[in-house]
Design a protein around this motif. Structure first.
Motif, mmCIF file in Angstrom:
data_model
loop_
_atom_site.group_PDB
_atom_site.id
_atom_site.type_symbol
_atom_site.label_atom_id
_atom_site.label_comp_id
_atom_site.label_asym_id
_atom_site.label_seq_id
_atom_site.Cartn_x
_atom_site.Cartn_y
_atom_site.Cartn_z
ATOM 1 N N TRP A 146 -7.968 -14.473 8.369
ATOM 2 C CA TRP A 146 -8.856 -13.514 9.041
ATOM 3 C C TRP A 146 -9.357 -14.155 10.317
ATOM 4 O O TRP A 146 -10.162 -15.075 10.277
ATOM 5 N N ARG A 147 -8.832 -13.688 11.453
ATOM 6 C CA ARG A 147 -9.146 -14.336 12.735
ATOM 7 C C ARG A 147 -9.491 -13.263 13.759
ATOM 8 O O ARG A 147 -8.670 -12.885 14.595
ATOM 9 N N PRO A 148 -10.728 -12.786 13.737
ATOM 10 C CA PRO A 148 -11.097 -11.687 14.637
ATOM 11 C C PRO A 148 -11.362 -12.105 16.076
ATOM 12 O O PRO A 148 -11.488 -11.242 16.946
ATOM 13 N N LEU A 149 -11.470 -13.407 16.325
ATOM 14 C CA LEU A 149 -11.761 -13.894 17.677
ATOM 15 C C LEU A 149 -10.623 -14.770 18.171
ATOM 16 O O LEU A 149 -9.849 -15.306 17.382
ATOM 17 N N GLY A 150 -10.544 -14.913 19.485
ATOM 18 C CA GLY A 150 -9.530 -15.776 20.068
ATOM 19 C C GLY A 150 -10.068 -16.462 21.305
ATOM 20 O O GLY A 150 -11.190 -16.193 21.764
ATOM 21 N N PRO A 151 -9.292 -17.381 21.895
ATOM 22 C CA PRO A 151 -9.716 -18.046 23.128
ATOM 23 C C PRO A 151 -10.036 -17.012 24.205
ATOM 24 O O PRO A 151 -9.313 -16.026 24.380
ATOM 25 N N GLY A 152 -11.122 -17.222 24.909
ATOM 26 C CA GLY A 152 -11.531 -16.276 25.945
ATOM 27 C C GLY A 152 -12.552 -15.273 25.469
ATOM 28 O O GLY A 152 -13.215 -14.617 26.291
ATOM 29 N N ASP A 153 -12.695 -15.104 24.152
ATOM 30 C CA ASP A 153 -13.727 -14.203 23.644
ATOM 31 C C ASP A 153 -15.107 -14.826 23.810
ATOM 32 O O ASP A 153 -15.276 -16.051 23.785
ATOM 33 N N THR B 132 -17.532 -10.057 24.659
ATOM 34 C CA THR B 132 -16.405 -9.220 24.224
ATOM 35 C C THR B 132 -16.504 -8.825 22.756
ATOM 36 O O THR B 132 -15.749 -7.974 22.292
ATOM 37 N N ALA B 133 -17.408 -9.456 22.002
ATOM 38 C CA ALA B 133 -17.503 -9.181 20.570
ATOM 39 C C ALA B 133 -18.952 -9.305 20.114
ATOM 40 O O ALA B 133 -19.732 -10.092 20.678
ATOM 41 N N LEU B 134 -19.298 -8.536 19.105
ATOM 42 C CA LEU B 134 -20.614 -8.591 18.492
ATOM 43 C C LEU B 134 -20.440 -8.896 17.010
ATOM 44 O O LEU B 134 -19.481 -8.440 16.381
ATOM 45 N N HIS C 20 -23.279 2.255 29.062
ATOM 46 C CA HIS C 20 -23.422 0.896 29.570
ATOM 47 C C HIS C 20 -22.059 0.276 29.876
ATOM 48 O O HIS C 20 -21.105 0.439 29.106
ATOM 49 N N PRO C 21 -21.953 -0.443 30.974
ATOM 50 C CA PRO C 21 -20.650 -1.027 31.340
ATOM 51 C C PRO C 21 -20.126 -2.053 30.345
ATOM 52 O O PRO C 21 -18.935 -2.378 30.375
ATOM 53 N N ILE C 22 -20.974 -2.567 29.444
ATOM 54 C CA ILE C 22 -20.489 -3.542 28.470
ATOM 55 C C ILE C 22 -19.411 -2.955 27.575
ATOM 56 O O ILE C 22 -18.554 -3.680 27.043
ATOM 57 N N LEU C 23 -19.395 -1.620 27.422
ATOM 58 C CA LEU C 23 -18.401 -0.976 26.558
ATOM 59 C C LEU C 23 -16.992 -1.108 27.120
ATOM 60 O O LEU C 23 -16.020 -0.961 26.378
ATOM 61 N N ARG C 24 -16.867 -1.377 28.412
ATOM 62 C CA ARG C 24 -15.532 -1.566 28.995
ATOM 63 C C ARG C 24 -14.925 -2.890 28.536
ATOM 64 O O ARG C 24 -13.706 -3.050 28.570
ATOM 65 N N ARG C 25 -15.791 -3.833 28.120
ATOM 66 C CA ARG C 25 -15.318 -5.170 27.776
ATOM 67 C C ARG C 25 -15.297 -5.410 26.264
ATOM 68 O O ARG C 25 -14.462 -6.160 25.764
ATOM 69 N N LEU C 26 -16.228 -4.799 25.533
ATOM 70 C CA LEU C 26 -16.313 -5.040 24.097
ATOM 71 C C LEU C 26 -15.035 -4.619 23.398
ATOM 72 O O LEU C 26 -14.527 -3.509 23.620
ATOM 73 N N ARG C 27 -14.535 -5.487 22.514
ATOM 74 C CA ARG C 27 -13.307 -5.159 21.798
ATOM 75 C C ARG C 27 -13.424 -5.336 20.290
ATOM 76 O O ARG C 27 -12.557 -4.872 19.540
ATOM 77 N N ARG D 164 -13.111 -2.521 17.785
ATOM 78 C CA ARG D 164 -12.475 -2.471 16.477
ATOM 79 C C ARG D 164 -13.299 -3.252 15.457
ATOM 80 O O ARG D 164 -13.884 -4.294 15.767
ATOM 81 N N LEU D 165 -13.362 -2.716 14.236
ATOM 82 C CA LEU D 165 -14.217 -3.269 13.196
ATOM 83 C C LEU D 165 -13.501 -4.323 12.361
ATOM 84 O O LEU D 165 -12.366 -4.120 11.927
ATOM 85 N N TRP D 166 -14.203 -5.428 12.124
ATOM 86 C CA TRP D 166 -13.740 -6.497 11.247
ATOM 87 C C TRP D 166 -14.883 -6.825 10.288
ATOM 88 O O TRP D 166 -16.020 -6.993 10.721
#
Length: 394
Positions: free
Chosen positions: A93-100, A153-155, A174-181, A206-208
């Motif tokens: 289970w790896r929801p994050l990656g480099p750059g997040d 990019t993630a919460l 809010h402009p943050i929605l353009r970046r959140l993934r 996307r939900l994790w």
């Protein structure tokens, strides 16, 4: 004998060497191929007693002490290795990656574990972490600006917190929605309203999710293609479903204290997840969550499930006062643009509870559907309990 059977027996044999377990396991033929079903179940009280005795045992690495509970009863403790089983978890289970950049909304402090777990996860994934913690509702517009400025990019947070933040960002455009993934949830069931929000209103997010407890640590996980109430069990966790109840045995070799057939307090069944993955456990709610109201036993979770199934209801919570005059409220948050019909909803709930409907004759004011803007949240953990105490009348 499978490798899992061998590891299960090894865990039991290791536990038998500790004072807490020696008498409990005296009936087992530890030298033979005993069945795991012959091993006694563990309760929360057992977990606390065994872990207290196991702390400070030689021959292991360092550990964190975390707790669950502590608001209304004695805290339940768990020693978790410093590495927090992250390698075993991130292998599946790896929801994050480099750059997040992860905005960590989990509460820090007071032995609460999630904040530190997600900071450690971000590090292992090569991501950055902003350890924000809890934010009051009125402060969120400014903090959204801050998080956007710093490339979030993630919460991660409880479903209640994630839904609040995403809904506000949507209203503000809010402009943050353009970046959140990604939105990572934990700590409580994920409501259908959050699933719909991510799927229909902010599809870029996307939900994790992960599922577990302080005592067992993380048991299972799901991802964007999974059912939100279904979790895939990690290989280092052995799960049994016995008469609908979940029992967990931790097989990880770095586990600090034995967790053997621990009755976690949840109901579940094995299922086929929408993603097609295996070892999928569908959660069905807590077991034994009954209250005495109007002279009869009531399961609040059943009432809440019916309330949430109403198309006009986004979320629901029960509030109960046991003292005279006793009262039970089902508090509902309306869906977007909806107005719940409280009389029809009340009748539907009572029709599902024949004993309660009969008991309330002549005392209808004791049970009521109440429309609210938001549900009550635990200040320490940011979780939204299913059942909260109702203040006494003034």
């Amino acid at each position: 004998m499978t490798e899992v059977d061998k590891r299960l027996r090894d865990v039991v044999r290791q536990a038998a060497g500790l004072p807490f377990f020696s008498d409990r396991y005296a009936h087992l033929d530890l030298a033979g191929e005993f069945s795991i079903t012959d091993v006694p179940e563990m309760t929360r009280e057992d977990i606390t007693a065994s872990m207290t005795l196991a702390s400070g045992q030689p021959g292991r690495g360092g550990a964190y002490l975390f707790t669950s509970g502590g608001s209304t009863a004695a805290p339940k403790v768990a020693w978790i290795p410093i590495a927090m089983h992250l390698d075993a978890i991130l292998g599946h289970w790896r929801p994050l990656g480099p750059g997040d950049v992860l905005a960590n909304l989990a509460m820090p402090g007071r032995l609460w574990s999630a904040h530190y777990f997600y900071n450690g996860m971000a590090e292992r994934c090569g991501a950055d972490a902003i350890g924000l913690g809890h934010v009051e509702a009125g402060e969120w517009p400014q903090w959204l600006d801050f998080l956007d400025t710093h490339g979030t990019t993630a919460l991660c947070g409880t479903p209640s917190t994630l839904e609040q933040v995403l809904a506000l960002a949507l209203r503000l455009r809010h402009p943050i929605l353009r970046r959140l993934r990604a939105a990572l949830f934990f700590g409580e069931p994920c409501p259908e309203s959050l699933v719909r929000l991510c799927r229909e209103e902010v599809p870029g997010v996307r939900l994790w999710g992960n599922y577990g407890s302080t005592e067992t640590w993380v048991i299972g996980h799901n991802g964007p293609d999974c059912d939100a109430t279904t979790f895939h069990v990690f290989p280092h966790q052995h799960v049994e479903v016995v008469d609908g109840s979940v029992l967990v045995t931790t097989l990880h070799e770095d586990a600090v204290s034995p967790v053997v057939r621990y009755r976690i307090g949840d109901r579940a069944r094995w299922t086929q997840c929408a993603c097609g993955g295996d070892r999928a456990l569908r959660l069905l709610g807590r077991e034994g969550a009954l209250i005495k109201f109007a002279g009869t036993l009531v399961a609040p979770d059943e009432l809440l499930g019916l309330a949430r199934a109403d198309a006009s209801v986004a979320a629901a919570q029960a509030a109960w006062r046991e003292a005279d005059p006793e009262r039970l409220e089902i508090r509902v948050v309306p869906g977007a643009g909806a107005t719940p019909d409280v009389d029809a909803l009340r009748a539907r709930l009572l029709d599902s509870q024949i004993d309660l409907r009969f008991a309330l004759r002549g005392d209808d004011d004791a049970f009521e559907i109440v429309v609210v803007d938001r549900l009550q949240v635990n200040d320490r953990t940011a979780k939204t309990p299913s059942l909260v105490p109702l203040d006494p009348p003034r």
